[in-house]
Design a protein around this motif. Structure first.
Motif, PDB file in Angstrom:
ATOM      1  N   GLU A  88       2.357  16.601   6.837  1.00 57.90           N
ATOM      2  CA  GLU A  88       1.508  15.580   6.222  1.00 57.90           C
ATOM      3  C   GLU A  88       1.719  15.096   4.821  1.00 57.90           C
ATOM      4  OE1 GLU A  88      -1.696  15.090   7.493  1.00 57.90           O
ATOM      5  OE2 GLU A  88      -1.379  15.905   9.408  1.00 57.90           O
ATOM      6  N   ILE A  89       1.331  13.762   4.583  1.00 57.89           N
ATOM      7  CA  ILE A  89       1.817  13.235   3.093  1.00 57.89           C
ATOM      8  C   ILE A  89       1.120  14.074   2.112  1.00 57.89           C
ATOM      9  CG2 ILE A  89       0.146  11.426   3.346  1.00 57.89           C
ATOM     10  CD1 ILE A  89       2.379   9.696   2.134  1.00 57.89           C
ATOM     11  N   ILE A  90       1.963  14.015   0.998  1.00 56.39           N
ATOM     12  CA  ILE A  90       1.217  14.797   0.032  1.00 56.39           C
ATOM     13  C   ILE A  90       0.233  14.130  -0.714  1.00 56.39           C
ATOM     14  CG2 ILE A  90       1.876  15.554  -2.423  1.00 56.39           C
ATOM     15  CD1 ILE A  90       4.704  16.007  -1.616  1.00 56.39           C
ATOM     16  N   THR A  91      -0.848  14.562  -0.934  1.00 59.09           N
ATOM     17  CA  THR A  91      -2.064  13.691  -1.437  1.00 59.09           C
ATOM     18  C   THR A  91      -1.899  12.724  -2.444  1.00 59.09           C
ATOM     19  OG1 THR A  91      -3.529  15.562  -0.655  1.00 59.09           O
ATOM     20  CG2 THR A  91      -4.527  13.772  -2.002  1.00 59.09           C
ATOM     21  N   SER A  92      -1.354  13.246  -3.661  1.00 54.48           N
ATOM     22  CA  SER A  92      -0.878  12.642  -4.893  1.00 54.48           C
ATOM     23  C   SER A  92      -0.197  11.370  -4.516  1.00 54.48           C
ATOM     24  CB  SER A  92      -0.428  13.475  -5.789  1.00 54.48           C
ATOM     25  OG  SER A  92       0.978  13.743  -5.603  1.00 54.48           O
ATOM     26  N   ILE A  93       0.653  11.399  -3.486  1.00 50.57           N
ATOM     27  CA  ILE A  93       1.723  10.525  -3.176  1.00 50.57           C
ATOM     28  C   ILE A  93       0.888   9.469  -2.265  1.00 50.57           C
ATOM     29  CG2 ILE A  93       3.804   9.855  -1.708  1.00 50.57           C
ATOM     30  CD1 ILE A  93       5.017  12.175  -2.724  1.00 50.57           C
ATOM     31  N   GLN A  94      -0.038   9.943  -1.413  1.00 52.94           N
ATOM     32  CA  GLN A  94      -0.805   8.988  -0.776  1.00 52.94           C
ATOM     33  C   GLN A  94      -1.836   8.057  -1.481  1.00 52.94           C
ATOM     34  OE1 GLN A  94      -2.647  10.743   2.603  1.00 52.94           O
ATOM     35  NE2 GLN A  94      -4.017   9.049   3.020  1.00 52.94           N
ATOM     36  N   ILE A  95      -2.166   8.647  -2.652  1.00 53.28           N
ATOM     37  CA  ILE A  95      -3.164   8.011  -3.545  1.00 53.28           C
ATOM     38  C   ILE A  95      -2.439   6.855  -4.203  1.00 53.28           C
ATOM     39  CG2 ILE A  95      -4.612   8.281  -5.642  1.00 53.28           C
ATOM     40  CD1 ILE A  95      -5.395  11.185  -4.766  1.00 53.28           C
ATOM     41  N   ASN A  96      -1.014   7.171  -4.776  1.00 56.84           N
ATOM     42  CA  ASN A  96      -0.222   6.268  -5.510  1.00 56.84           C
ATOM     43  C   ASN A  96       0.120   5.376  -4.531  1.00 56.84           C
ATOM     44  OD1 ASN A  96      -0.902   7.475  -7.827  1.00 56.84           O
ATOM     45  ND2 ASN A  96       1.092   8.823  -7.925  1.00 56.84           N
ATOM     46  N   LEU A  97       0.246   5.616  -3.190  1.00 54.74           N
ATOM     47  CA  LEU A  97       0.756   4.488  -2.389  1.00 54.74           C
ATOM     48  C   LEU A  97      -0.452   3.279  -2.339  1.00 54.74           C
ATOM     49  CD1 LEU A  97       2.243   5.861   0.749  1.00 54.74           C
ATOM     50  CD2 LEU A  97       3.273   4.207  -0.780  1.00 54.74           C
ATOM     51  N   TYR A  98      -1.879   3.695  -2.123  1.00 49.01           N
ATOM     52  CA  TYR A  98      -2.709   2.902  -2.267  1.00 49.01           C
ATOM     53  C   TYR A  98      -2.875   2.169  -3.604  1.00 49.01           C
ATOM     54  CZ  TYR A  98      -4.545   6.148   1.354  1.00 49.01           C
ATOM     55  OH  TYR A  98      -4.714   7.225   2.264  1.00 49.01           O
ATOM     56  N   ALA A  99      -2.430   2.642  -4.572  1.00 43.67           N
ATOM     57  CA  ALA A  99      -2.320   2.041  -5.984  1.00 43.67           C
ATOM     58  C   ALA A  99      -1.204   0.901  -6.032  1.00 43.67           C
ATOM     59  CB  ALA A  99      -1.766   3.097  -7.054  1.00 43.67           C
ATOM     60  N   VAL A 100      -0.120   1.151  -5.175  1.00 42.00           N
ATOM     61  CA  VAL A 100       0.919  -0.058  -5.096  1.00 42.00           C
ATOM     62  C   VAL A 100       0.173  -1.124  -4.151  1.00 42.00           C
ATOM     63  CG1 VAL A 100       2.887  -0.522  -3.951  1.00 42.00           C
ATOM     64  CG2 VAL A 100       2.704   1.689  -5.079  1.00 42.00           C
ATOM     65  N   LEU A 101      -0.521  -0.608  -3.101  1.00 44.74           N
ATOM     66  CA  LEU A 101      -1.216  -1.811  -2.432  1.00 44.74           C
ATOM     67  C   LEU A 101      -2.176  -2.715  -3.157  1.00 44.74           C
ATOM     68  CD1 LEU A 101      -1.551  -3.050   0.617  1.00 44.74           C
ATOM     69  CD2 LEU A 101      -3.245  -1.161   0.973  1.00 44.74           C
ATOM     70  N   ARG A 102      -2.932  -1.954  -3.866  1.00 45.73           N
ATOM     71  CA  ARG A 102      -3.856  -2.489  -4.683  1.00 45.73           C
ATOM     72  C   ARG A 102      -3.254  -3.645  -6.026  1.00 45.73           C
ATOM     73  NH1 ARG A 102      -5.546   1.789  -8.574  1.00 45.73           N
ATOM     74  NH2 ARG A 102      -3.673   0.863  -9.750  1.00 45.73           N
ATOM     75  N   ASP A 103      -2.388  -3.037  -6.602  1.00 43.28           N
ATOM     76  CA  ASP A 103      -1.704  -3.931  -7.502  1.00 43.28           C
ATOM     77  C   ASP A 103      -0.742  -4.970  -7.072  1.00 43.28           C
ATOM     78  OD1 ASP A 103      -2.953  -2.335  -9.674  1.00 43.28           O
ATOM     79  OD2 ASP A 103      -1.219  -1.077  -9.717  1.00 43.28           O
ATOM     80  N   ILE A 104      -0.046  -4.618  -5.964  1.00 39.91           N
ATOM     81  CA  ILE A 104       0.774  -5.927  -5.484  1.00 39.91           C
ATOM     82  C   ILE A 104      -0.008  -6.970  -5.119  1.00 39.91           C
ATOM     83  CG2 ILE A 104       2.465  -6.475  -3.782  1.00 39.91           C
ATOM     84  CD1 ILE A 104       3.535  -4.864  -5.969  1.00 39.91           C
TER      85      ILE A 104
END
Length: 457
Positions: A88-104
């Motif tokens: 399972e992907i680490i929760t904080s990393i998953q949240i920051n992946l969403y941040a990348v998607l949002r900001d790009i």
């Protein structure tokens, strides 16, 4: 290995154009940017400062944005194993992946017409104001601007390549800031960018509190070289280094500078340029330089460099505190009251400093090509704020040649950057950089460092 994650509702609905622009079939600049930033986040906590090495190591990594009946899903192909626990992907990393998607996505769509009210022409605002409003829009989209909250954000600057004693001291300062429930904002990488967050987390736990935020501000070429540390709770990716630095100054309420290398000097010269601009003489931007007893000579060297190049007025723009974490936090707490009173008096926002004037030289992106670096021509007869801004560009180029993929490629092809200017300034810069090389402040690797620059006098 393929892992599939479903973004939260706010990011699950992308337009057809947005989704296609981020697909691997697009093979465009935006897709490469998205892939590289996502890979950096998946390597959160990994100690590296070389973007090329990281990208080469995971050359088979891919990320796909797939549209389906529920919106979109992200497919991670051959991601780093360190990003997962028991599959399972680490929760904080998953949240920051969403941040990348949002900001790009935000970067790809953001233009003057997106931030102006209907009927207002983009020519009605100056170029500088337009940039500032774009930065505000990005930070607001990331939901880190909190209306009505008293000034509480401490920006911590410092190096990624530091000694254990320097890390421990920055941690101790973080503990004192956490005890006083301050939010911490850093460049989100390792070293000093991590230590105050770890300390503040411990400090606030002693207060039985979990209100502190750990905000990381970065930009695409930096995050690719320095993945976020594991403490970052709110990640924001700005389009370039200039907008990142302006975001630090406008979002933060006070700034602490710990020991570091050329990137830290770049940040210090940036804020000094702002403080030396006559229009900002009444602005409240608390600035403290601090380190343990072992860092005292480091700050003497920094102070001497500032005195020799920018003069005594620049050295009065900051306070140096040696080996006293509690005093640093006490001074920050006092300064927060001053910031609050000043913002209240002039009617400015507590969470975003609109009134500080940013010189144009600090807002326009500087591309450190060999030609641009050579043409800087750093001379003493410049106005102090302009001299600080120009030296900031020189150090920005050194950082680029040191850790960023673009700069490393340029140095490999054309050799070191040449920096030239007045003899006295060049001698001061050469001494400072030589000290950094001797102290191992350029790279995390322990092998001999080969400079990416050459000082011409």
């Amino acid at each position: 290995m393929i892992s599939v994650i479903q973004p939260p509702e706010a990011m699950a609905l992308l337009s057809q154009i947005e989704a296609e622009s981020l697909s691997d079939t697009a093979y465009g600049e935006l897709y490469d940017l998205y892939r590289n930033c996502s890979l950096a986040v998946l390597n959160s906590g990994v100690q590296t400062d070389n973007a090329k090495e990281l990208l080469d190591k995971f050359s088979d990594f891919d990320i796909k944005v797939v549209r389906n009946e529920r919106g979109v899903k992200l497919e991670l192909i051959n991601p780093p194993k360190s990003a997962f626990v028991d599959g399972e992907i680490i929760t904080s990393i998953q949240i920051n992946l969403y941040a990348v998607l949002r900001d790009i996505i935000r970067m790809s769509t953001l233009s003057p017409r997106h931030i102006l009210p209907t009927g207002m022409d983009e020519n009605s605002l100056s170029h500088g104001k337009m940039i500032t409003n774009i930065i505000f829009s990005i930070l607001r989209s990331a939901q880190i601007l909190v209306a009505g909250k008293n000034p509480n954000t401490v920006v911590c600057w410092g190096g990624h390549s530091i000694s254990k004693a320097e890390y421990d001291y920055a941690y101790s300062v973080g503990v004192q800031l956490g005890l006083r429930k301050f939010d911490i904002c850093t460049g989100c990488g390792p070293g000093v960018m991590e230590a105050p967050m770890v300390g503040a987390n411990f400090g606030q736990s002693k207060q039985n509190s979990s209100t502190c935020r750990f905000v990381g501000l970065t930009e695409p070429s930096i995050i690719a070289a320095e993945p976020p540390n594991a403490m970052v709770s709110n990640l924001v990716i700005l389009p370039d280094i200039e907008k990142r630095l302006e975001a630090f100054v406008r979002f933060g309420n006070a700034i602490i500078v710990f020991p570091g290398g050329p990137g830290t000097v770049e940040e210090l010269l940036y804020i000094l340029s702002i403080k030396l601009l006559p229009a900002n003489r009444h602005e409240q931007i608390p600035l403290i330089l601090t380190g343990g007893r072992e860092s005292e000579e480091y700050f003497n060297t920094i102070n001497r460099f500032i005195m020799d190049t920018l003069g005594e007025k620049a050295s009065r723009a900051y306070k140096i505190i040696i080996d006293d974490p509690e005093e640093v936090a006490v001074q920050i707490k006092k300064s927060m009251e001053m910031v609050k009173d000043h913002r209240t008096l002039i009617g400015d926002s507590y969470c975003f400093n609109w009134t500080v004037q940013i010189p144009e030289e600090l807002q326009i992106p500087f591309v450190p090509t060999h030609e641009n670096m050579y043409n800087l021509n750093i001379v003493k007869d410049m106005e102090p704020y302009k001299l600080a801004a120009t030296m900031r560009q020189a150090f920005s180029g050194i950082v680029c040649g040191n850790v960023k993929e673009f700069g490393i490629r340029q140095i490999n092809e054309k050799g070191p950057y040449v920096i030239r200017g007045d003899t006295g300034i060049m001698q001061s810069m050469d001494r400072l950089l030589a000290d950094f090389v001797a102290q191992g402040r350029f790279k995390l690797q322990t092998h001999e460092y080969k400079p990416c620059y050459k000082i011409e006098m």
